[in-house]
Scaffold this active site. Structure first.
Site, PDB file in Angstrom:
ATOM      1  N   GLY A 256     -28.674 -44.282  20.223  1.00 16.65           N
ATOM      2  CA  GLY A 256     -27.391 -43.306  19.921  1.00 16.65           C
ATOM      3  C   GLY A 256     -25.932 -44.539  20.031  1.00 16.65           C
TER       4      GLY A 256
ATOM      5  N   GLY B 199     -37.952 -53.467  43.326  1.00 18.09           N
ATOM      6  CA  GLY B 199     -35.883 -53.794  44.251  1.00 18.09           C
ATOM      7  C   GLY B 199     -35.940 -55.337  43.801  1.00 18.09           C
TER       8      GLY B 199
ATOM      9  N   ARG C 154     -35.850 -54.919  32.755  1.00 17.06           N
ATOM     10  CA  ARG C 154     -36.114 -56.155  34.748  1.00 17.06           C
ATOM     11  C   ARG C 154     -34.984 -56.551  35.153  1.00 17.06           C
ATOM     12  NH1 ARG C 154     -39.234 -55.081  38.586  1.00 17.06           N
ATOM     13  NH2 ARG C 154     -38.967 -57.706  38.860  1.00 17.06           N
TER      14      ARG C 154
ATOM     15  N   TYR D  34     -29.983 -42.427  24.240  1.00 16.28           N
ATOM     16  CA  TYR D  34     -28.233 -43.070  24.598  1.00 16.28           C
ATOM     17  C   TYR D  34     -28.593 -44.721  24.020  1.00 16.28           C
ATOM     18  CZ  TYR D  34     -24.642 -45.602  28.476  1.00 16.28           C
ATOM     19  OH  TYR D  34     -24.071 -46.243  28.476  1.00 16.28           O
TER      20      TYR D  34
END
Ligand code: NAD
Ligand code: UDP
Ligand code: UDP
Length: 316
Positions: free
Chosen positions: A154, A213, A281, A151
């Site tokens: 590309g 998280g 991050r 991704y």
């Protein structure tokens, strides 16, 4: 090819049956344009555009843009490409082909028609950024051989192609780097964080936070983003990009989980799962250029946008 009787613009939207594409088409048709939607329905769905099926200004062609396309239009928005990690990693070779061969075909089409072409690029071109917030001048920190590379690389190669057609044959291009966007018509099973958390919260299932998280993202509501696309394609904007489009209020993934639990009134608990490889991050767009070039800024607050998105998923 010019038309004998010029009225509304004919606009090609590739990836028009997807989340962003279908909102863009609604907006373009609302402005009086004719829209040709081209999509292979890999991640998009007919239900996203079914309300337009009998609209006199709407046409749909099922087609894969890795193959040439000969149509007559006045303007192109190239959005075709799976956007969520689980979708683009499902067939990574096809993902790269869509970005690279797809861009070559759409650029060849724009060159033959001598028309303006918009590219839906991505904040992923910055990879796991070491410059924060991300400015357009930053070249990024991308792993070329990891699971996200199909991704990221590309899309980077597509940007290269856009700028080479711009320099080599004078093509009128607009390259937007889109940051995380959410809203109604996101695919409920595409694995993206907002759709995942809302579906989990509404079904009283555990909310799956990957890693600690504490990684951050900055989430833009779809209506703001689409307005940015249209403003960027305006005749008066002479800037080819790259241009960051998104929302610059940054939040941790844990913060998103807590907001969604509160807004849905869910009893879901938060659980931790393994962080995927190469997960950035932190991410936040520097939007100074979008303000300067378009006078554009996002206006929908996160809680307001989340409420509308929760409403959509509740109705599903
Ligand atoms: P989406 O998966 O909902 O839509 C992509 C559409 O492209 C789908 O309808 C799919 O069927 C179609 N498609 C895929 N491969 C194709 C091919 N080879 N030929 C024809 N159609 C093809 O994703 P989205 O969120 O609407 O994203 C649209 C564009 O915006 C993508 O290019 C994506 O990379 C970019 N983008 C989105 C976000 C976001 O947060 N949603 C962020 C950055 C960039
Ligand atoms: N192309 C297309 N539609 C068009 C014109 C071109 O799909 O209307 C494709 C075609 O496959 C071509 C590619 O775009 O290979 C690149 O076109 P370009 O004119 O830049 O290069 P060439 O035709 O020389 O390969
Ligand atoms: N994420 C998460 N739980 C989920 C889905 C995603 O914690 O159920 C995390 C993911 O690891 C990433 C962030 O949320 O850090 C955004 O993920 P998404 O796939 O939506 O977008 P991207 O990583 O492409 O920005």
């Amino acid at each position: 090819m010019t038309r004998l009787y010029q009225s509304a613009k004919r606009v090609l939207v590739t990836g028009g049956a997807g989340f962003l594409g279908s909102h863009l088409i609604d907006k373009l048709i609302g402005m009086g344009n004719e829209v040709l939607c081209v999509d292979n329905l890999f991640t998009g769905a007919k239900k996203n555009i079914e309300h337009l099926a009998s609209h006199p200004k709407f046409e749909f062609i099922r087609h894969d843009i890795t193959f040439p396309l000969y149509v007559e239009v006045d303007e192109i928005y190239n959005l075709a490409c799976p956007a969520s990690p689980i979708h683009y990693q499902h067939d990574p070779v096809q993902t790269t082909k869509t970005s690279v061969h797809g861009a070559i075909n759409m650029l060849g089409l724009a060159k033959r028609l001598n028309c303006r072409i918009f590219q839906a690029s991505t904040s992923e071109v910055y990879g796991d950024p070491v410059v924060h917030p991300q400015v357009e001048e930053y070249w990024g920190n991308v792993n070329p051989i990891g699971p996200r590379s199909c991704y990221d690389e590309g899309k980077r190669c597509a940007e290269t192609l856009f700028f080479d057609y711009h320099r080599q044959v004078g093509l009128d291009i607009r390259v937007a780097r889109i940051f995380n966007t959410y809203g109604p018509r996101m695919h409920p099973a595409d694995g993206r964080v907002i759709s995942n958390f809302i579906v989990q919260a509404l079904n009283q299932m555990p909310i799956t936070i990957y890693g600690d998280g504490e990684q951050t993202r900055s989430f833009c509501y779809v209506d703001d983003l689409i307005k940015g696309f249209i403003d960027f394609m305006d005749d008066d904007v002479k800037y080819p990009g790259p241009l960051n489009l998104g929302n610059d209020s940054e939040i941790s993934i844990r913060g998103i989980a807590e907001a969604i639990i509160e807004l849905t009134g869910s009893k879901s608990v938060i659980v931790s799962e393994e962080l995927p490889a190469d997960d950035p991050r932190q991410r936040r767009p520097d939007l100074a250029k979008a303000r300067e070039m378009l006078g554009w800024r996002p206006s929908v607050q996160l809680r307001e946008g989340l409420k509308k998105t929760i409403e959509y998923f509740t109705r599903l």
